[in-house]
Design an enzyme around this catalytic site. Structure first.
Site, PDB file in Angstrom:
ATOM      1  N   SER A  23       0.847  -1.196   0.000  1.00  0.00           N
ATOM      2  CA  SER A  23       0.000   0.000   0.000  1.00  0.00           C
ATOM      3  C   SER A  23       0.889   1.255   0.000  1.00  0.00           C
ATOM      4  O   SER A  23       2.111   1.150   0.060  1.00  0.00           O
ATOM      5  CB  SER A  23      -0.906  -0.007   1.225  1.00  0.00           C
ATOM      6  OG  SER A  23      -0.119   0.010   2.385  1.00  0.00           O
ATOM      7  N   LYS A  27      -1.703   4.785  -5.331  1.00  0.00           N
ATOM      8  CA  LYS A  27      -2.848   4.302  -6.109  1.00  0.00           C
ATOM      9  C   LYS A  27      -3.900   5.401  -6.254  1.00  0.00           C
ATOM     10  O   LYS A  27      -4.468   5.595  -7.330  1.00  0.00           O
ATOM     11  CB  LYS A  27      -3.431   3.078  -5.402  1.00  0.00           C
ATOM     12  CG  LYS A  27      -4.564   2.390  -6.101  1.00  0.00           C
ATOM     13  CD  LYS A  27      -4.662   0.937  -5.673  1.00  0.00           C
ATOM     14  CE  LYS A  27      -4.575   0.736  -4.178  1.00  0.00           C
ATOM     15  NZ  LYS A  27      -5.859   0.842  -3.471  1.00  0.00           N
ATOM     16  N   THR A 198      11.384  -6.882 -10.629  1.00  0.00           N
ATOM     17  CA  THR A 198      10.023  -6.987 -11.178  1.00  0.00           C
ATOM     18  C   THR A 198       9.218  -8.121 -10.537  1.00  0.00           C
ATOM     19  O   THR A 198       8.008  -8.195 -10.727  1.00  0.00           O
ATOM     20  CB  THR A 198      10.061  -7.260 -12.700  1.00  0.00           C
ATOM     21  OG1 THR A 198      10.740  -8.498 -12.923  1.00  0.00           O
ATOM     22  CG2 THR A 198      10.740  -6.144 -13.460  1.00  0.00           C
ATOM     23  N   CYS A 396     -12.238  25.169  12.504  1.00  0.00           N
ATOM     24  CA  CYS A 396     -13.201  24.434  13.331  1.00  0.00           C
ATOM     25  C   CYS A 396     -12.788  24.480  14.808  1.00  0.00           C
ATOM     26  O   CYS A 396     -12.989  25.489  15.460  1.00  0.00           O
ATOM     27  CB  CYS A 396     -13.362  23.011  12.814  1.00  0.00           C
ATOM     28  SG  CYS A 396     -14.955  22.310  13.270  1.00  0.00           S
ATOM     29  N   GLY A 398      -9.989  24.973  15.891  1.00  0.00           N
ATOM     30  CA  GLY A 398      -9.058  26.098  15.927  1.00  0.00           C
ATOM     31  C   GLY A 398      -9.778  27.425  16.097  1.00  0.00           C
ATOM     32  O   GLY A 398      -9.239  28.377  16.680  1.00  0.00           O
ATOM     33  N   GLN A 400     -12.941  27.569  17.613  1.00  0.00           N
ATOM     34  CA  GLN A 400     -13.591  27.475  18.930  1.00  0.00           C
ATOM     35  C   GLN A 400     -12.591  27.799  20.040  1.00  0.00           C
ATOM     36  O   GLN A 400     -12.901  28.536  20.979  1.00  0.00           O
ATOM     37  CB  GLN A 400     -14.155  26.060  19.123  1.00  0.00           C
ATOM     38  CG  GLN A 400     -15.247  25.711  18.113  1.00  0.00           C
ATOM     39  CD  GLN A 400     -15.756  24.278  18.249  1.00  0.00           C
ATOM     40  OE1 GLN A 400     -15.221  23.491  19.020  1.00  0.00           O
ATOM     41  NE2 GLN A 400     -16.783  23.933  17.486  1.00  0.00           N
ATOM     42  N   HIS A 528     -14.803  23.685   7.515  1.00  0.00           N
ATOM     43  CA  HIS A 528     -13.476  23.224   7.084  1.00  0.00           C
ATOM     44  C   HIS A 528     -13.189  23.727   5.663  1.00  0.00           C
ATOM     45  O   HIS A 528     -13.495  23.035   4.694  1.00  0.00           O
ATOM     46  CB  HIS A 528     -13.416  21.690   7.109  1.00  0.00           C
ATOM     47  CG  HIS A 528     -13.381  21.137   8.490  1.00  0.00           C
ATOM     48  ND1 HIS A 528     -12.215  21.019   9.204  1.00  0.00           N
ATOM     49  CD2 HIS A 528     -14.364  20.684   9.298  1.00  0.00           C
ATOM     50  CE1 HIS A 528     -12.484  20.509  10.392  1.00  0.00           C
ATOM     51  NE2 HIS A 528     -13.781  20.299  10.484  1.00  0.00           N
ATOM     52  N   GLU A 530     -10.567  23.749   4.108  1.00  0.00           N
ATOM     53  CA  GLU A 530      -9.528  22.955   3.423  1.00  0.00           C
ATOM     54  C   GLU A 530     -10.097  21.962   2.415  1.00  0.00           C
ATOM     55  O   GLU A 530      -9.356  21.454   1.574  1.00  0.00           O
ATOM     56  CB  GLU A 530      -8.648  22.225   4.443  1.00  0.00           C
ATOM     57  CG  GLU A 530      -9.311  21.112   5.244  1.00  0.00           C
ATOM     58  CD  GLU A 530      -9.892  21.575   6.581  1.00  0.00           C
ATOM     59  OE1 GLU A 530     -10.260  22.766   6.678  1.00  0.00           O
ATOM     60  OE2 GLU A 530     -10.006  20.752   7.513  1.00  0.00           O
TER      61      GLU A 530
HETATM   62  N1  GLN Z   1     -14.598  19.100  18.481  1.00  0.00           N
HETATM   63  C1  GLN Z   1     -15.220  20.223  17.877  1.00  0.00           C
HETATM   64  C2  GLN Z   1     -16.694  19.992  17.615  1.00  0.00           C
HETATM   65  O1  GLN Z   1     -17.144  18.869  17.547  1.00  0.00           O
HETATM   66  C3  GLN Z   1     -14.526  20.617  16.594  1.00  0.00           C
HETATM   67  C4  GLN Z   1     -14.602  19.590  15.528  1.00  0.00           C
HETATM   68  C5  GLN Z   1     -13.619  19.811  14.412  1.00  0.00           C
HETATM   69  O2  GLN Z   1     -12.631  20.497  14.582  1.00  0.00           O
HETATM   70  N2  GLN Z   1     -13.878  19.223  13.259  1.00  0.00           N
HETATM   71  O3  GLN Z   1     -17.446  20.917  17.464  1.00  0.00           O
END
Ligand code: GLN
Length: 556
Positions: A23, A27, A198, A396, A398, A400, A528, A530
């Site tokens: 793995s 892939k 190979t 997220c 980060g 809070q 998120h 990202e």
């Molecule tokens: N633990 C936090 C929540 O559930 C943040 C989740 C996260 O960062 N995806 O709200």
């Protein structure tokens, strides 16, 4: 891109991508690259990941175990490979693009309980492969692609792979002209021998044969390109033409792989075997992206502070692959090369003075996460970023934690916390939503978070507004249970926090940032971002963050 060619013939063609030898040889990137190549030739492509495990989705798997949980637009919690598919093809992932063995069994057993098999025996073969095929047909119906590329997880020879291979074999038996198989194998160069071997690939091809499948192509992953001698050898022993052995040497960047595969004219070879015409390839845009990557030489130092970073002695960047790729996309777009510094927040808890190592950073990012461990260390890092004017981006968790830090140290609400960290806190600035409370009480953890796409209304004159200015309506993906507690919003705002993105339907905070007068770039998102970044088209907030980091470099 023109969707011209196959609309005449409605038939969807299948390309199964199967792994050999071991793995982690790329892939997923090969699958994504085939997708990019076919799209660049004018076709419509869908990619599906078939996963061996019994989990219904990836939501309940620890990220250190299986890498990042990638969230589709409809909220599916999927394997990280779907992230690569999106980044290479631009297609948005949905539930039907992700099949696990658990989903298949669950559906077959549900139907059995409902008497839907009309009193017949329900058997592993053919009922399980038939259900897999039925699921693939759903992708045909819903997404109407010219090609479905199916990546089968794991490696050929693994017992758990067999039923997916069986489904592929059955599909091929019914429509041989519509199904192809690509074996992605690895050719080691043992140090003591110094020669590319190979034999493991020969065994992998034989094992595939024993499942009733002959590969149409073998993509040979190795440190170096394959020479003619080895192509001929594999051709003879694995029963395919030498030109169908495709060389895929290590690349500096995964984004080079479509160009590498095209050196062997892979795309047209696939088309030819399907009886389709050669098509000119337009990888012009893609080449520009690769050129940008190569020309990005000036470094940018970005600290990622969090946990889930290590397993044994290794850093597990896979747990945050979309974050890493997003930083790269934004950096390359701004002609910078990102140097990532993985910092375990528990180091700051053990040795508070070590926090000053952040002074050398051009930016600090805290990605998503769960639970209590390492939290106080993260909060220390956020405080450092805020007080020292270092660009900060919180995703997220980060965001809070940035709110908790601000409440405690600026608004002087000393014990402010999230109920995720301290259930009995008097000052729950981050709190669980009502509908989530029930899920937690009933231990109903799978697929019950706030998941997938939600819109955000962006406030004018803010950092968020500046970043999103040229995009349409803002729609981003979520995966969390907790939210900013609206009861504390005005107190936070009074002290300089700006809630610049709101999900208006439920009045939920989507983006929080600091007033530009207080800090040059300090922003967190409940979602998120990202998951929406592409090479050549970075996600706007990542672009804003990187630009702020560059400004800090040029000042210092
Ligand atoms: N633990 C936090 C929540 O559930 C943040 C989740 C996260 O960062 N995806 O709200």
């Amino acid at each position: 891109m023109a969707k011209k060619i196959l609309s005449k013939s409605k038939k969807t063609r299948y390309i199964f991508v199967i792994g050999g030898v071991m793995s982690s040889v790329g892939k997923g990137v090969t699958t994504s690259s085939i997708g990019r190549i076919l799209i660049s030739k004018g076709y419509k492509v869908a990619i599906v990941k078939c996963e061996m495990y019994i989990n219904i989705d990836a939501g309940t798997i620890r990220p250190t175990e299986h890498g990042e949980v990638f969230v589709g637009v409809d909220g599916i919690e999927a394997d990280q490979d779907l992230g690569n598919y999106e980044r290479f093809t631009g297609n948005l992932s949905k539930s039907e693009n992700y099949i696990t063995q658990g989903q298949i069994y669950l559906e077959v057993i549900r139907r059995e309980r409902n008497l839907e098999y009309g009193g017949e025996d329900v058997e592993v073969i053919p009922d399980i492969p038939n259900e897999i095929i039925r699921r693939l047909r759903i992708v045909e119906r819903k997404q109407n692609p010219d090609f479905i590329i199916v990546e089968i997880g794991g490696t050929v020879g693994e017992y758990q792979d067999l039923l997916f291979l069986e489904a592929a074999r059955m599909l091929h038996l019914r429509n041989p002209e519509l199904v192809q198989f690509v074996l992605v194998s690895y050719l080691p160069i043992p140090k003591t021998v110094g020669e590319m071997k190979t034999k493991p690939t020969q065994y992998a091809a034989r094992t595939l044969n024993s499942a009733g499948i002959e590969p149409d192509f073998i993509v040979c992953r190795s440190e170096f390109p394959l020479d003619k001698k080895r192509k001929d050898k594999l051709s003879l022993l694995c029963n395919l033409e030498p030109q169908d052995i495709i060389s895929a040497p290590d690349a500096n960047s995964i984004y080079e792989v479509p160009l590498i595969l095209e050196k062997d004219d892979f795309g047209n070879k696939i088309l030819k075997k399907f009886g389709l015409n050669r098509e000119l390839l337009d990888l012009k845009e893609w080449r520009k992206i690769v050129a940008k990557i190569k020309n990005s030489k000036k470094p940018l130092n970005i600290a990622l502070v969090g946990k889930y970073f290590s397993t044994g002695d290794y850093t597990l960047s896979d747990s945050y692959i979309s974050v890493v790729e997003s930083i790269k996309h934004a950096s390359w777009q701004n002609h910078r090369y990102p140097r990532l510094h993985w910092i375990n927040s528990e180091d700051f808890e053990r040795n508070p003075r070590s926090i000053t190592r952040l002074a050398k950073m051009d930016g600090i990012l805290v990605p998503g996460g769960f639970g209590k461990r390492g939290i106080e260390g993260i909060i220390m890092a956020i405080r450092y970023a805020r007080e020292n004017q270092i660009p900060y981006f919180g995703l997220c968790y980060g965001m809070q934690l940035a709110i908790i830090e601000f409440a405690r140290n600026v608004c002087k609400i000393k014990d402010a916390n999230s109920t995720e960290i301290n259930r009995d806190t008097k000052y729950p600035v981050i709190d669980v939503m009502k509908e989530q409370k029930k899920n937690l009480e009933e231990k109903n953890f799978g697929a019950t978070m706030r998941l997938g796409n939600y819109p955000a209304k962006i406030k004018k004159g803010t950092l968020a507004y500046a970043s999103y200015a040229s995009t349409g309506p803002v729609m981003e993906r979520h995966r969390h249970r907790y939210e900013v507690n609206n009861g504390f919003r005005s107190e936070l705002e009074k002290n300089g926090m700006v809630f610049s993105g709101i999900y208006t339907k439920k009045d939920l905070v989507e983006i929080a940032e600091l007033n530009k007068k207080i800090h040059p770039w300090f922003l967190g998102t409940q979602f998120h971002p990202e998951f929406n970044s592409r090479p050549g088209d970075p996600q706007p907030l990542f672009d804003g963050f990187v630009k702020a980091c560059i400004k800090r470099v040029s000042k210092s």
